[in-house]
Write a protein that holds these residues in place. Structure first.
Motif, short mmCIF file in Angstrom:
data_model
loop_
_atom_site.label_atom_id
_atom_site.label_comp_id
_atom_site.label_asym_id
_atom_site.label_seq_id
_atom_site.Cartn_x
_atom_site.Cartn_y
_atom_site.Cartn_z
N ARG A 278 0.82 -1.20 0.00
CA ARG A 278 0.00 0.00 0.00
C ARG A 278 0.86 1.26 0.00
NH1 ARG A 278 -5.48 1.92 -0.07
NH2 ARG A 278 -5.42 3.99 0.78
N VAL B 67 1.56 4.14 -2.99
CA VAL B 67 1.25 5.57 -2.80
C VAL B 67 2.49 6.42 -3.03
CG1 VAL B 67 0.53 7.31 -1.12
CG2 VAL B 67 -0.70 5.15 -1.27
N ASN C 91 -6.30 13.30 -1.73
CA ASN C 91 -6.69 11.90 -1.68
C ASN C 91 -7.74 11.60 -0.61
OD1 ASN C 91 -6.27 9.12 -2.58
ND2 ASN C 91 -5.42 8.79 -0.55
N ALA D 196 -10.78 10.06 -2.01
CA ALA D 196 -10.63 8.92 -2.90
C ALA D 196 -10.49 7.60 -2.16
CB ALA D 196 -9.43 9.13 -3.81
N ASP D 197 -10.44 7.64 -0.84
CA ASP D 197 -10.23 6.39 -0.11
C ASP D 197 -10.83 6.49 1.29
OD1 ASP D 197 -9.31 3.84 0.48
OD2 ASP D 197 -7.37 4.18 -0.46
N ILE D 198 -10.90 5.37 1.99
CA ILE D 198 -11.53 5.36 3.31
C ILE D 198 -10.70 6.18 4.29
CG2 ILE D 198 -10.39 3.24 4.10
CD1 ILE D 198 -13.23 2.43 5.20
N ASN E 180 -7.20 5.58 6.37
CA ASN E 180 -5.92 5.40 5.68
C ASN E 180 -5.15 6.71 5.53
OD1 ASN E 180 -6.10 2.62 5.24
ND2 ASN E 180 -7.25 2.89 3.34
N GLN E 181 -5.78 7.84 5.86
CA GLN E 181 -5.18 9.13 5.51
C GLN E 181 -3.79 9.35 6.10
OE1 GLN E 181 -7.64 12.65 5.87
NE2 GLN E 181 -9.47 11.52 5.26
N ASP F 119 -1.31 7.04 4.23
CA ASP F 119 -1.18 7.49 2.85
C ASP F 119 -0.45 8.82 2.77
OD1 ASP F 119 -2.53 5.25 2.03
OD2 ASP F 119 -4.44 6.26 1.65
N GLU G 71 -7.58 10.30 -6.59
CA GLU G 71 -7.59 8.84 -6.66
C GLU G 71 -6.33 8.24 -7.29
OE1 GLU G 71 -10.37 7.14 -9.69
OE2 GLU G 71 -10.99 9.23 -9.90
N THR H 222 -3.53 6.54 -4.85
CA THR H 222 -3.60 5.24 -4.18
C THR H 222 -3.77 4.05 -5.13
OG1 THR H 222 -5.97 5.65 -3.79
CG2 THR H 222 -4.45 6.15 -2.00
N LYS H 223 -3.64 4.28 -6.42
CA LYS H 223 -3.74 3.17 -7.37
C LYS H 223 -2.64 2.15 -7.09
CE LYS H 223 -3.63 2.13 -12.32
NZ LYS H 223 -3.47 2.71 -13.68
#
Length: 351
Positions: free
Chosen positions: A111, A115, A135, A138-140, A143-144, A147, A313, A316-317
């Protein structure tokens, strides 16, 4: 309760984040081969990946492994550039002392390295222009922090939430800043000017930024804002959805391979010219919506007059997937075919 700066959940100690076969393997080995020592190494398959998550992994091992001091750990530092099949982490010890964490270690490194790698590619594409990490949308949410740290390892320094900078210890990283959402304009019945006036009164120290795509008429609305706020307006932001074409471009026949929908190069060039001709060359342009390294490269290669890129987004791909393999047993080669022990002079002794 065991605590540490990454707030690892106590459920880890109860094996609740482990795949069942790791739990069973730990039980079997602890019962039948308790004194055997294994060496496990971790690698991934992406060219020029930016390693991130190693500090988190070391803290995870400290948190979850009661015999941490007995482990031999060698690792690459955060931010290292790594290539396919290159070992980034090597641990030697009893399986029941650490081996059960294989999947969790894979997950953290996969992960965070993804990132960091995406962030580095985006920063490189932007060629020195500011990139804003957006971001959060773009994600839950939980995770901030991880990330944000990984994105920092990839070179990003501008974020929109406090959580994103929680683990970053660098005074150069400023407190989060942002513009305005479409919801603020909507709350003023679509009156962008009124929304900006109240924004300015409420946050007089914040740079005034107009979000100008609400009516899908960016140039008209940008010029209205410029004329209303003059030198007080610092930025306009364009966030046109990719399924729309701005009103200023709807009568233009696109050239071959020319994109006019969404936040397009043509739209940004037209916006810049319009503001400059009206005498507002001081107003800078922020773009967002669907930007990744490829799209930023396209904009930069065609000299699109962008000042700041907002990216969500694409950060985090997944691009780097790590695998952990047991490669030595009691110091002797013993590994799955094709996953043999690999020497590395880059690994640094951690423990």
């Amino acid at each position: 309760m065991k605590t540490n700066k990454y707030y690892f959940n106590e459920k880890i100690l109860n094996n609740e984040y482990l795949a069942d076969y790791f739990i069973k393997t730990k039980t079997i080995i602890e019962k039948n081969r308790p004194d055997s020592k294994i060496t496990m190494q971790f690698f991934q398959r992406t060219e020029n990946a930016v390693l991130s998550g190693m500090d988190v992994v070391i803290e995870l091992i400290k948190f979850a492994c009661k015999n941490f001091e007995e482990l031999e750990i060698l690792a690459l530092p955060e931010g290292s550039i790594v290539n396919p099949l290159e070992p980034v982490l090597r641990i030697t010890g009893k399986y029941q002392d650490f081996g059960f964490l294989e999947g969790m270690i894979d997950g953290v490194l996969s992960r965070m390295t993804s990132v960091a790698t995406n962030s580095a590619r985006i920063i490189q594409a932007a060629g020195g222009k500011m990139v804003l990490n957006m971001n959060d949308r773009a994600d839950i949410y939980f995770n901030q922090a991880f990330d944000g740290l990984a994105s920092y390892h990839g070179g990003m320094r501008n974020f929109v939430s406090l959580a994103a900078i929680e683990f970053i210890d660098d005074l150069r990283v400023k407190k989060p800043s942002g513009t305005m959402p479409h919801a603020l304009i909507q709350a003023y019945n679509g009156d962008l000017i009124a929304a900006l006036h109240d924004f300015e009164k409420t946050y007089p120290q914040a740079p005034l930024v107009a979000l100008v795509d609400y009516n899908n008429d960016c140039i008209t609305d940008a010029l209205k804002c410029c004329q209303e706020f003059k030198d007080r307006l610092k930025f306009v932001r364009v966030d046109t959805a990719k399924n729309l074409t701005d009103k200023s471009l709807q009568n233009i026949k696109p050239l071959k391979n020319q994109e006019l929908n969404g936040v397009s190069i043509e739209l940004i060039k037209k916006l810049r010219i319009s503001m400059d001709e009206a005498g507002f060359n001081h107003v800078k342009i922020i773009v967002s919506s669907g930007f990744d390294a490829k799209k930023i490269n396209e904009f930069e290669s065609q000299n699109a007059p962008v000042d700041i890129y907002g990216v969500g987004e694409a950060i985090t791909k997944p691009v780097a997937s790590f695998t952990g393999d047991s490669v030595l047993l009691n110091g002797q080669p013993q590994a799955k075919f094709g996953r043999e022990f690999k020497e590395s002079t880059r690994l640094v002794r951690i423990n």
